[in-house]
Design an enzyme around this catalytic site. Structure first.
Site, PDB file in Angstrom:
ATOM      1  N   LYS A   1     -10.908  -7.042  15.617  1.00  0.00           N
ATOM      2  CA  LYS A   1     -11.340  -6.965  14.227  1.00  0.00           C
ATOM      3  C   LYS A   1     -10.223  -7.425  13.292  1.00  0.00           C
ATOM      4  CE  LYS A   1     -10.038  -2.069  13.765  1.00  0.00           C
ATOM      5  NZ  LYS A   1     -10.512  -0.717  13.421  1.00  0.00           N
TER       6      LYS A   1
ATOM      7  N   TYR B   1      11.723  -7.326 -12.033  1.00  0.00           N
ATOM      8  CA  TYR B   1      10.819  -6.668 -12.976  1.00  0.00           C
ATOM      9  C   TYR B   1      11.178  -5.191 -13.158  1.00  0.00           C
ATOM     10  CZ  TYR B   1       7.476 -10.557 -12.928  1.00  0.00           C
ATOM     11  OH  TYR B   1       6.862 -11.779 -13.077  1.00  0.00           O
TER      12      TYR B   1
END
Length: 368
Positions: A39, A260
């Site tokens: 998956k 930031y």
């Protein structure tokens, strides 16, 4: 100019390691068949090359989560390989399972009703896996459904059970009491399906011992090197390595800000390298100030905030020739595994693997 020259980061997938991990898992399972969960694009490693490697290793039973994943996998596998779709089919999509030779995992009465109706329409018994919830309250038939089945075995008329399964909630904690409770409940369920193979062991469950193995193992993350039993030595090989290239190198002074939010203020003169990877590539923002890149075995700490496309490193004192623009630093390597990065980010290795982005230059080694 080749894409390898243009790329800002390189993800290397070692298919030899995937195959070796499959052999290790199969050996731990004794006589149980070893399947493979593919998956989420084989946990981010690439469904097509991983499926081919596992097929060459002898795997013949595969699992996906979604129907579309199963359809994609069916195109990659020969006739005779079994593909189970763990979520079953969404309402109205059962016919697609049949058309693509996929075996749905039936998890609730609605899925049973739709599969039965299709069986009646086609005039034949249709194969399915039946999943039971044994203590996780996520997927599978609930206790009331089990009681209904005990009282009315005809509820599954038209359905040919190919597998009875459940899922362990705490298999990565070997001593957790829920493991034994779930195994006991699962054994009671299996008594209603004499002769039908059973499957309980996920990646970590493989290492809980023979009582958990039953007939079919369902490893997923362990195939790709994720540690199945934290706190012990990992018996599996890491199947991925990741390197990112330096974009820029600069010197800063005491008091200068990096990144930031002004979360890093240089305590003194520093040399800062910016590398071409960020949270858009799956390198979690939670790693800000907590993780490292490795330069010839030496740790270069993350400073400032992880950005969308870049990360800044403190490379003070490292040879400039080794970290000049275009040079690469290691993010996943022998010094720093997927599980190490997960611990730094406060998550699990599964999330680190499945977040790996599409902007890397992907390199597969050790295929056939």
């Amino acid at each position: 100019m080749t894409s390898a020259t243009r790329a800002g980061a390189y993800l290397t997938i070692d298919l030899h390691a995937v195959r070796a991990n499959y052999r290790t898992l199969a050996a731990h399972g004794g006589g149980a068949e070893c399947g493979a969960v593919l998956k989420a694009d084989a946990y981010g490693l690439g469904m097509a090359p991983v499926a081919a490697a596992l097929l060459a290793e002898g795997c013949r039973t595969f699992f996906t989560a979604h129907l579309d994943e199963g359809i994609r996998l069916r195109a990659l596998l020969p006739f005779g390989a079994t593909i189970y779709v763990m979520h079953g089919a969404m309402p109205g999509a059962a016919r697609d399972c049949l058309a693509h030779d996929l075996v749905p995992v039936l998890n609730d009465p609605g899925q049973i009703a739709e599969w039965r109706a299709l069986a009646a329409e086609t005039g034949r018994r249709l194969p399915a896996a039946i999943q039971f919830d044994t203590g996780m309250a996520r997927m599978g038939l609930a206790g009331a459904d089990l009681e209904r089945l005990r009282q009315d075995p005809a509820w599954l008329d038209g359905i040919q059970p190919r597998l009875v399964m459940s899922h362990l909630a705490c298999a990565d904690e070997a001593q957790h009491p829920l493991n034994a409770r779930q195994r006991g409940r699962f054994d009671a369920v299996r008594a209603l399906f004499p002769g039908v193979p059973g499957s309980l062991a996920n990646s970590s469950g493989v290492f809980l011992g023979p009582a958990f193995h039953h007939d079919l193992l369902r490893p997923g993350a362990a195939l790709y090197g994720i540690h199945p039993q934290p706190g012990s030595v990992n018996p599996l090989a890491q199947a991925v390595s990741l390197a990112a290239r330096v974009v820029q190198l600069r010197s800063i002074d005491a008091g200068d800000i990096v990144g930031y939010g002004a979360r890093y203020v240089a305590p003194g003169p520093r040399r800062i390298a910016t590398i071409a990877i960020g949270y858009a590539d799956g390198w979690l923002r939670a790693l800000s100030g907590r993780s490292y890149a490795w330069v010839d075995g030496v740790a270069a700490p993350f400073v400032g905030t992880v950005s969308m496309d870049s990360i800044t490193l403190d490379v003070t004192g490292m040879p400039e020739a080794r970290i000049a623009p275009g040079q690469s630093v290691d993010l996943l390597c022998e010094k720093q595994t997927v599980d190490d990065v997960a611990a730094q980010a406060g998550t699990i290795g599964y999330e680190v693997l499945t977040r790996l982005g599409s902007r890397f230059e992907r390199r597969y080694v050790g295929g056939m």
